[in-house]
Design a protein around this motif. Structure first.
Motif, mmCIF file in Angstrom:
data_model
loop_
_atom_site.group_PDB
_atom_site.id
_atom_site.type_symbol
_atom_site.label_atom_id
_atom_site.label_comp_id
_atom_site.label_asym_id
_atom_site.label_seq_id
_atom_site.Cartn_x
_atom_site.Cartn_y
_atom_site.Cartn_z
ATOM 1 N N HIS A 46 -7.898 5.735 3.035
ATOM 2 C CA HIS A 46 -7.413 5.405 1.697
ATOM 3 C C HIS A 46 -7.438 6.631 0.791
ATOM 4 N N LEU A 49 -4.740 9.062 1.812
ATOM 5 C CA LEU A 49 -3.433 8.569 1.376
ATOM 6 C C LEU A 49 -3.189 8.887 -0.096
ATOM 7 N N TYR A 53 -0.342 11.505 -1.483
ATOM 8 C CA TYR A 53 0.695 10.998 -2.387
ATOM 9 C C TYR A 53 0.694 11.788 -3.699
ATOM 10 N N LEU A 61 0.524 10.109 10.641
ATOM 11 C CA LEU A 61 -0.308 8.920 10.772
ATOM 12 C C LEU A 61 -0.040 8.210 12.080
ATOM 13 N N ILE A 76 4.862 10.660 1.831
ATOM 14 C CA ILE A 76 4.678 9.347 1.227
ATOM 15 C C ILE A 76 5.465 9.326 -0.084
ATOM 16 N N LEU A 79 3.501 4.411 -2.945
ATOM 17 C CA LEU A 79 2.186 3.894 -2.587
ATOM 18 C C LEU A 79 1.975 2.621 -3.394
ATOM 19 N N ILE A 86 2.744 1.417 2.184
ATOM 20 C CA ILE A 86 3.292 2.694 1.759
ATOM 21 C C ILE A 86 4.727 2.780 2.253
ATOM 22 N N PHE A 100 -0.817 -1.193 5.003
ATOM 23 C CA PHE A 100 -2.073 -0.462 5.172
ATOM 24 C C PHE A 100 -2.800 -0.871 6.450
ATOM 25 N N ILE A 103 -2.194 1.134 9.726
ATOM 26 C CA ILE A 103 -2.564 2.539 9.842
ATOM 27 C C ILE A 103 -3.914 2.645 10.533
ATOM 28 N N LEU A 106 -5.064 9.017 9.992
ATOM 29 C CA LEU A 106 -4.208 9.771 9.086
ATOM 30 C C LEU A 106 -4.685 11.216 9.031
#
Length: 109
Positions: A46, A49, A53, A61, A76, A79, A86, A100, A103, A106
């Protein structure tokens, strides 16, 4: 030692239905179970990400979907924390909506 072609050499003697059945069985062998992530791993994904972003960095990923794991690299572009997904734009300009929960890992490039 002689080099064997395996089932390929017998495919000309098989009915097309048998060949399709063998292909389906091979696909079944390639299926994987979804990796279980602990809360710390989810938090790291998280945070990565959010950082990627915000800084507009490319990510690579791993995505679990339909009993397979695929790898995508891109930027990305959206989000959505409320929709829990995403939007990833790959280098060939395709957009992928990825929830999410799909995933599994990442890497920020």
């Amino acid at each position: 030692m002689a080099k064997d072609r395996g089932t390929i050499k017998w495919s000309s003697l098989m009915l097309p239905e048998h060949v399709e059945l063998l292909k389906e069985l091979w696909k079944e062998d390639e299926k994987v179970t979804k990796p279980l992530l602990d809360p710390q791993q989810i938090e790291v994904i998280h945070n990565d990400l959010m950082e990627a972003y915000r800084l507009r960095k490319y990510v690579t990923l791993s995505r679990y979907q339909n009993a397979t794991i695929s790898h995508l690299t891109g930027l990305i572009t959206k989000l959505d924390q409320y929709g829990y997904e995403i939007v990833l734009q790959t280098e060939d300009h395709n957009r992928h909506r990825i929830p999410f929960q799909q995933i599994t890992s990442l890497i920020v490039n």
